[in-house]
Design an enzyme around this catalytic site. Structure first.
Site, PDB file in Angstrom:
ATOM      1  N   GLU A 199       7.733  -1.577 -11.293  1.00 38.24           N
ATOM      2  CA  GLU A 199       6.675  -1.567 -12.298  1.00 38.24           C
ATOM      3  C   GLU A 199       6.367  -2.967 -12.847  1.00 38.24           C
ATOM      4  O   GLU A 199       7.063  -3.937 -12.537  1.00 38.24           O
ATOM      5  CB  GLU A 199       7.070  -0.616 -13.426  1.00 38.24           C
ATOM      6  N   CYS A 228       4.364   1.616  -6.307  1.00 39.86           N
ATOM      7  CA  CYS A 228       5.202   2.816  -6.231  1.00 39.86           C
ATOM      8  C   CYS A 228       6.243   2.708  -5.107  1.00 39.86           C
ATOM      9  O   CYS A 228       6.164   1.842  -4.231  1.00 39.86           O
ATOM     10  CB  CYS A 228       4.360   4.049  -5.933  1.00 39.86           C
ATOM     11  N   GLU A 263       6.708   4.663  -2.536  1.00 39.05           N
ATOM     12  CA  GLU A 263       6.187   4.902  -1.187  1.00 39.05           C
ATOM     13  C   GLU A 263       5.522   3.654  -0.623  1.00 39.05           C
ATOM     14  O   GLU A 263       5.714   3.297   0.547  1.00 39.05           O
ATOM     15  CB  GLU A 263       5.161   6.049  -1.207  1.00 39.05           C
ATOM     16  N   CYS A 320       1.177   9.701  -5.312  1.00 34.76           N
ATOM     17  CA  CYS A 320      -0.108   9.466  -5.981  1.00 34.76           C
ATOM     18  C   CYS A 320      -1.164   9.105  -4.939  1.00 34.76           C
ATOM     19  O   CYS A 320      -0.855   8.822  -3.775  1.00 34.76           O
ATOM     20  CB  CYS A 320       0.024   8.347  -7.017  1.00 34.76           C
TER      21      CYS A 320
END
Ligand code: ZN
Ligand code: ZN
Ligand code: ZN
Ligand code: ZN
Lengths: 154, 154, 154, 154
Positions: free
Chosen positions: B50, B59, B61, B92
């Site tokens: 983050e 993220c 992935e 997402c």
């Protein structure tokens, strides 16, 4: 921050060139390689990984950072960046923000020309900088913690 | 696409749990781990990294994908994703787009509950899906090559 | 969700074509226009706004959403999208995620071919879909609130 | 670049405060407002529009830019930014990159404290800066056009 030895600096620049070979630059046709040195002496290599939806593109520098950070390595000693351009190319703002999250203000960042070493230039044409210089007065975790005004509706 | 063996599937799920340990989730307090299996059998692990500027967040992935792609590994056989939530959590849209760039429509994607294996659920509670299912009618490289109308000003 | 009247649908499609004219597509040479209808009947128009750092690109759909949301309009009744391609083009995963944040699962999304109306196609060649279809099993605010496992170090 | 008049500067700062009211800050609980002045004298207001997938967040500054750019207004005369913090807050790297695409190096950027005007501070506590200062040695469209080395495989 201690300066890197000549050998370490050379190794880091060499790694950036190697990293560049693996760019996935299908849309920009612009290759970038980044090599990130951890405080423990490991080098993580990143390249730009582009996307058909351009906004999904992740640059070389961010690739190197998340590679390292997701291995639990979040303390760094240096970063080298090279593209195909015969000039030192500087990281974009997105990458500067991500570098900012993990690197000290004065960690050396080496911007390397594609024709490194340039025979007639000091340091082979490498421009040495830092995130303190590249993202002055930056927004970071500390800013989210600063004292705030109570919120009142207009 | 050939189904993964039970052992490989287990190894991939285990790697996603390991990956999750290294999340840098300072802002969301939400950990995600991803494990990406290359066609050659190597596993790349990613976690969410983050940023104080939330838009700079990458993220789990996507971290796994760029790690692998920047090592020249861009052919994949499976992906496992786990968070701290006691339900299978789905990637997402940003990650779906990046997965779409490199993975086949039917590559197995395993959404793993944090309390895996759930004693009373089929497959331990894992939901198996694919990018074909998660991002139907997707926008990808092919769409940029489709026949276009000549541009005329209004 | 109530279906849009024929007139409203036409007005929305027309607005998407107008929006497309103002694309800043310097890098992709690919224009996209989006028109977003609020529940109150206002239309917000968006176009792709690209960036030299490709990851900084913001698509037409996201532009329309943030335009509207930053004006306090966050309840929507329809979205139309058109590019220069003679086929209905679907939003990328990034945009689907942002649409997901604000729109209902069944809000109509109209994917419009650049040569609309196609004489020989039903509905002029427009493909009608929804975020429920385009981003199934989505990750949204609710997922961040789901029950979690206590965190224990491995 | 001509300096803004006192009145214009005040109007721009006021607009940034108004813009802040409409932040969609569900995840960070941090509001930011931005007001962007076009060369023609129009003000576009932006607020941060966050997303459950944090990477999908678009900041106030970028919202203001894409709003304006998608209306065909891409020549700017000033930008004001305010948050809830009692200090001038600087734009993140992502926004600096997007500002860089459209604004001149010396366009005034006003960083406004939440308790503006501060009685005891010069200019009410506003810090005036520019993208030339905030994103020195930037990466932009010109860099993509620089002379390149021919690509040879290692
Ligand atoms: Zn970058
Ligand atoms: Zn994601
Ligand atoms: Zn998009
Ligand atoms: Zn920002």
């Amino acid at each position: 921050m201690a300066a890197l030895s000549e050998e370490t600096r050379e190794a880091l620049i060499k790694a950036a060139f190697e990293a560049r070979e693996l760019a996935y630059n299908r849309y920009s046709n612009f290759r970038v390689g980044a090599a990130l040195l951890t405080s423990e002496g490991t080098i993580f290599k990143g390249a730009n990984i582009e996307n058909a939806s351009y906004g999904g593109t992740i640059c070389a520098e961010r690739t190197a950072i998340v590679k390292s950070a997701s291995e639990g390595k979040r303390s760094f000693a240096g970063l080298a960046i090279v593209s195909d351009v015969i000039s030192p190319i500087s990281p974009c703002g997105l990458c500067r923000q991500v570098i900012r999250e993990f690197c000290t203000q004065d960690m050396p960042i080496f911007l390397v020309p594609a024709d490194y070493p340039q025979a007639d230039a000091a340091k082979g044409g490498v421009k040495e900088t830092s995130i303190g210089e590249l993202l002055p007065d930056s927004f970071g975790p500390e800013q989210l913690e600063l004292p705030r005004m109570p919120i009142a509706r207009l």
